[in-house]
Design a protein around this motif. Sequence first.
Motif, PDB file in Angstrom:
ATOM      1  N   GLN A   1       0.804  -1.225   0.000  1.00  0.00           N
ATOM      2  CA  GLN A   1       0.000   0.000   0.000  1.00  0.00           C
ATOM      3  C   GLN A   1       0.841   1.281   0.000  1.00  0.00           C
ATOM      4  O   GLN A   1       0.493   2.249  -0.695  1.00  0.00           O
ATOM      5  CB  GLN A   1      -0.973  -0.004   1.189  1.00  0.00           C
ATOM      6  CG  GLN A   1      -2.067  -1.048   1.107  1.00  0.00           C
ATOM      7  CD  GLN A   1      -2.870  -0.980  -0.176  1.00  0.00           C
ATOM      8  OE1 GLN A   1      -3.494   0.035  -0.479  1.00  0.00           O
ATOM      9  NE2 GLN A   1      -2.846  -2.066  -0.946  1.00  0.00           N
ATOM     10  N   PRO A   2       1.937   1.341   0.761  1.00  0.00           N
ATOM     11  CA  PRO A   2       2.735   2.584   0.719  1.00  0.00           C
ATOM     12  C   PRO A   2       3.219   2.945  -0.683  1.00  0.00           C
ATOM     13  O   PRO A   2       3.345   4.135  -1.008  1.00  0.00           O
ATOM     14  CB  PRO A   2       3.916   2.279   1.657  1.00  0.00           C
ATOM     15  CG  PRO A   2       3.383   1.261   2.612  1.00  0.00           C
ATOM     16  CD  PRO A   2       2.462   0.404   1.787  1.00  0.00           C
TER      17      PRO A   2
ATOM     18  N   LEU B   1       1.568   2.372  -3.457  1.00  0.00           N
ATOM     19  CA  LEU B   1       0.413   2.953  -4.140  1.00  0.00           C
ATOM     20  C   LEU B   1       0.177   4.381  -3.667  1.00  0.00           C
ATOM     21  O   LEU B   1      -0.070   5.290  -4.479  1.00  0.00           O
ATOM     22  CB  LEU B   1      -0.847   2.110  -3.911  1.00  0.00           C
ATOM     23  CG  LEU B   1      -1.129   0.993  -4.903  1.00  0.00           C
ATOM     24  CD1 LEU B   1      -0.115  -0.145  -4.764  1.00  0.00           C
ATOM     25  CD2 LEU B   1      -2.550   0.445  -4.733  1.00  0.00           C
ATOM     26  N   HIS B   2       0.245   4.579  -2.356  1.00  0.00           N
ATOM     27  CA  HIS B   2      -0.018   5.910  -1.806  1.00  0.00           C
ATOM     28  C   HIS B   2       1.022   6.928  -2.255  1.00  0.00           C
ATOM     29  O   HIS B   2       0.722   8.124  -2.389  1.00  0.00           O
ATOM     30  CB  HIS B   2      -0.058   5.834  -0.278  1.00  0.00           C
ATOM     31  CG  HIS B   2      -1.177   4.987   0.245  1.00  0.00           C
ATOM     32  ND1 HIS B   2      -1.138   4.361   1.481  1.00  0.00           N
ATOM     33  CD2 HIS B   2      -2.361   4.626  -0.312  1.00  0.00           C
ATOM     34  CE1 HIS B   2      -2.253   3.680   1.658  1.00  0.00           C
ATOM     35  NE2 HIS B   2      -3.006   3.813   0.575  1.00  0.00           N
ATOM     36  N   SER B   3       2.240   6.471  -2.512  1.00  0.00           N
ATOM     37  CA  SER B   3       3.293   7.383  -2.962  1.00  0.00           C
ATOM     38  C   SER B   3       3.122   7.785  -4.419  1.00  0.00           C
ATOM     39  O   SER B   3       3.731   8.765  -4.874  1.00  0.00           O
ATOM     40  CB  SER B   3       4.663   6.731  -2.782  1.00  0.00           C
ATOM     41  OG  SER B   3       4.848   5.677  -3.726  1.00  0.00           O
TER      42      SER B   3
ATOM     43  N   GLY C   1      -6.912  -1.855  -3.929  1.00  0.00           N
ATOM     44  CA  GLY C   1      -6.270  -1.244  -5.093  1.00  0.00           C
ATOM     45  C   GLY C   1      -5.944  -2.195  -6.227  1.00  0.00           C
ATOM     46  O   GLY C   1      -5.179  -1.847  -7.137  1.00  0.00           O
TER      47      GLY C   1
END
Length: 360
Positions: free
Chosen positions: A83-84, A86-88, A115
């Motif tokens: 997830q990090p 994707l968030h970046s 996601g």
Amino acid sequence: MKRHYNIPIFVPHLGCPYQCIYCNQKIIAAQEKAPLPEQINSIVESHLTTIDFQHHDVEIAFFGGNFTTIDPRLQEMYLGTVQPFLHSGKVKSIRISTRPDAISVGILKHLQKWGVKTIELGVQSLADEVLKTSLRGYDRDDVFKAGHLIKDRGFRLGIQLMIGLPGDHRYLDIKTAHQATTLKPDMVRIYPTLVIAGTALEQMYRSGCYHPLDLEQAVEIVRDMFIIFQKKGIPVIRMGLHPGDELRAPGAVIAGPFHPAFGELVEQRVFRDQAEEMVKAFIEKNGVGEPIDLFVRSNEVSKLVGHKRANLDYLMGEFTCPIRFRSWDQLEYGDIGIGSARVTEPEIIYPRHSFLENQP
């Protein structure tokens, strides 16, 4: 338009309730154990250091197992770990592969939450008799049910097909390709069946109960399937297994149509057939006389020439006039131009879409 880039994470055999007769994921994935969630960070980071983000969209792809039948806690650990990224914004989405009988509305809702945007189904065939003989554990109806659910929920759908399985025939492969287009997949992979060491298929082969396709047969069948999908505007993103060190290792592939550039051989066959039609029509109109020049884009000359000049030798054998291959970058992908040797650019252009329209 940005190109697509997959960061592959192999999870061999995880969640797989069956041992299909052709499968030995330890060889195909080059590892005996799936990565631990804490190992995934280093895998992704290693790939990200090599990517030109200006020209690529990145997707993390969980390949090799049946992701949706993995223990739900492990699924969430894997999905949570990435997830990090994707968030970046460095990674746009997640891709998973699974079985057609491991898809439901609830599963799809769960994947969307994390996601996941692309789901590839290991379909292999749409002939029930082939699926049964291969011990796949599902039937044609399961494939269509899963495919429609995936598309209806807004995912991108990938389909993986195999040719040359036990009980398979060319007409079943062609029928499968036609039926698969009705699902409107966003991408297709086509693999010729190989006899891999340590599989039930190896035992069948050694006992004389299974006879694999030869390379020529496999190229011809996949050529026809490739054209079926191209006519519908469906990308075929891979033809043939990735020729990694695992498959090249001595004793890994026992038999079957393995070639490190199998997909290139298929594309070369399409170019050859298109060129043959064009030369024949040109000669019928202008007669046999001076040499003929064929034109393609510079990055497609090798596809027209063929492996070890196979296409050139074939055309020279079919027609009595000399034939040369030249580059002309004003052509579009797949287009072939033709002209007499005295001209510097094509007199006639045969677009790929016109060639496809002429195919049965």
